[in-house]
Structure formats: structure tokens, C-alpha cells
Design a protein around this motif. Structure first.
Motif, PDB file in Angstrom:
ATOM      1  N   PHE A 160       4.097  -1.267   2.716  1.00  9.11           N
ATOM      2  CA  PHE A 160       3.046  -0.836   1.795  1.00  9.11           C
ATOM      3  C   PHE A 160       2.922   0.684   1.848  1.00  9.11           C
ATOM      4  CE2 PHE A 160       1.495  -5.158   2.929  1.00  9.11           C
ATOM      5  CZ  PHE A 160       1.641  -5.710   1.681  1.00  9.11           C
ATOM      6  N   ARG A 161       2.390   1.232   0.754  1.00  6.40           N
ATOM      7  CA  ARG A 161       2.056   2.657   0.768  1.00  6.40           C
ATOM      8  C   ARG A 161       0.752   2.806   1.568  1.00  6.40           C
ATOM      9  NH1 ARG A 161       0.513   4.162  -4.564  1.00  6.40           N
ATOM     10  NH2 ARG A 161       0.486   1.970  -5.157  1.00  6.40           N
ATOM     11  N   ASN A 210       2.920  -2.203  -2.574  1.00  5.44           N
ATOM     12  CA  ASN A 210       4.248  -1.580  -2.579  1.00  5.44           C
ATOM     13  C   ASN A 210       4.844  -1.585  -3.980  1.00  5.44           C
ATOM     14  OD1 ASN A 210       4.433  -4.303  -2.577  1.00  5.44           O
ATOM     15  ND2 ASN A 210       6.039  -4.452  -1.036  1.00  5.44           N
TER      16      ASN A 210
END
Lengths: 142, 136
Positions: free
Chosen positions: B75-76, B96
Motif C-alpha cells: 500500500f501507499r 495500492n
């Protein structure tokens, strides 16, 4: 004499069937243009000495001819007939130009070009068919 | 009639690409959907897949939307300590989803859709030509 027994009509019929079959294969290629590991297919071009020459005997019902398609034998009348069209023409896997990382080798531009060419050739065949019918009409006109 | 087969095959392509469009729009719509609770995972990007199906009544290979899988990539994360779903260190996990990737996928789906439409209209014109023999 049936109209399909006249050589020009039986030849044109074979050509039109070929284009029909090719359109089916091209539709398959285009619809599977994003399926992994799919390779496009195309029909082998019609040849004069091919399996379906536009012979006069081919159109006469009941007459055994060399151009009859190979089909599965039905041993029971309740059996379904297998698809007959695919056995008539050779569907060749052609050499592919590029394969994408997913294993797909369909080039949409190429397929579009083929669809257009197929359509044009089919149009030519139907025009010829119509013209030949017109010739017969002229001949029987009093 | 064989031309109707061509149209059905192309229609299966249209259906598959429309399904792909649906997944892409889900991804784009959820590009900023964070987790409902602190520490939970946010929206995970979905990946559509295609598979070839042998249609026995048609005797042809149609296409269908296969299983929709999820993207396993990371994930960011963003440092936002005041965010309700931030973890103990103040980082918030964002989906993501990369909108540039989704845009490219959308263009590709659009192009495939148009190609299938093209096949249908070409086939329709061929049927029309056949019917015009009657009028000759």
C-alpha cells in the motif's frame, strides 16, 4: 437443375462460405485480444485445387463428390451433428509477428485490416452473384 | 447462420471488456478509500482476467471475464498523524491503486471494445450485402 449447380454460383457460394468462416475466426481473434496465451488464427486461402473446388457435381444433392466435407458419422438419429464448417476449410496458425509479455499475439490493427479486407471481398462476391442472377434473368426474359 | 456466430463472438468480447471497465472504475473510484479502523487494510486494487471459453453450441472460442483477483503489492503510506485511521507511528495506508496505470488500462479496454464493435458492424454490412442479392 438447381441454381447452385451452375458453376459460377457454386464457385461464388464457396467463396462466400470461406469469407463467412474467416469472419468468424477474425471475430474470435478480436474478442480474445486480451486473453493471456492466445494465438490468433486465420484461414488458409482458397486454392483452385483445394478441398472445395467449385465443381458442378458439388451442388447436386445426393451425388457423392470429392468436395464433401469430412464430418463425424452419426450412428444414432438422436445424435447431434457436429459442427461441419470447421472441417471444410483448413484453419492455419500463422506465424506471429510479436508476442506480448502475457503471451498474447493478437495485433488489433492487423485484425481490423483483415476484417475490412474480408468485408470488401465478400461484397465483391455478392455483387458478382447478383450480376450473374441478372444475366439469367435477362436470358429468360421474353 | 455463420455470421450470427461472428456477432455472438464479438458480443462476448464486448461483455468481457465491459466487465473489465467495471473493475477499472471500481479501482479509480476507490483511489483514496482508507481503512475504516486504525491499523486495518484499505481498499486493495482488483485485477480482472480473461479466459478463452469453448462455446460448444457455436463451435467457437468466445471470451469471458475470469476470476477477479487482488493486487498483492504494498500500500501507499502517508505521514498524517491526525488522520482517524493512522497507525501508532502516524502513517496512513492508502490503496495500492495507481491512477496512471488505471487510465492506461481504461484506454486499452476502450480500444478493444471499439475493435469488437467494428467487427460487429462489418459483419452486419456483410449480412446486408447478402440480403441485397434478393433485391437484384
Amino acid at each position: 437443375m438447381p441454381i447452385s449447380g451452375i458453376p459460377i454460383f457454386s464457385m461464388l457460394r464457396t467463396k462466400m462460405q470461406w469469407h463467412q468462416e474467416r469472419q468468424r475466426l477474425l471475430a474470435e481473434n478480436v474478442s480474445n485480444s486480451d486473453t493471456p496465451n492466445f494465438r490468433p488464427r486465420d484461414l488458409a486461402p482458397l486454392k483452385i485445387d483445394g478441398p472445395t473446388p467449385g465443381s458442378v457435381a458439388a451442388g447436386i444433392a445426393g451425388a457423392p463428390s470429392a468436395s464433401a466435407p469430412v464430418v463425424l458419422a452419426r450412428t444414432d438419429p438422436a445424435h447431434l451433428a457436429g459442427s461441419q464448417t470447421s472441417a471444410r476449410f483448413h484453419t492455419g496458425r500463422r506465424g506471429v509477428f510479436e508476442i506480448r509479455p502475457a503471451g498474447n499475439a493478437v495485433m488489433l490493427e492487423d485484425e481490423m485490416l483483415k476484417v475490412a479486407a474480408n468485408q470488401m471481398d465478400y461484397q465483391a462476391a455478392t455483387s458478382l452473384y447478383g450480376r450473374s442472377l441478372g444475366l439469367i434473368k435477362t436470358a429468360i426474359r421474353r | 447462420m455463420d455470421f450470427l456466430k461472428s456477432i455472438t463472438i464479438a458480443a462476448s468480447g464486448l461483455r468481457a471488456q465491459a466487465g473489465r471497465m467495471r473493475v477499472i472504475s471500481e479501482n479509480i473510484a476507490n483511489v483514496d478509500s482508507t481503512a475504516p479502523r486504525a491499523g486495518a487494510d484499505p481498499y486493495r486494487r482488483k485485477i480482472p482476467s480473461f479466459r478463452t471459453e469453448m462455446d460448444r453450441t457455436l463451435g467457437a472460442q468466445t471470451v469471458a471475464l475470469g476470476r477477479i483477483r487482488t493486487d498483492r503489492s504494498d500500500f501507499r503510506t502517508k505521514y498524517e498523524p491526525g488522520h482517524p485511521s493512522a497507525d501508532g507511528n502516524g502513517y496512513v495506508k492508502y490503496p495500492n491503486v495507481n491512477s496512471l496505470v488505471e487510465m492506461m488500462d481504461m484506454k486499452e479496454a476502450q480500444r478493444s471494445y471499439e475493435s469488437n464493435l467494428n467487427v460487429i458492424s462489418a459483419t452486419r454490412r456483410m449480412i446486408q450485402r447478402t440480403l441485397e442479392i434478393l433485391r437484384a
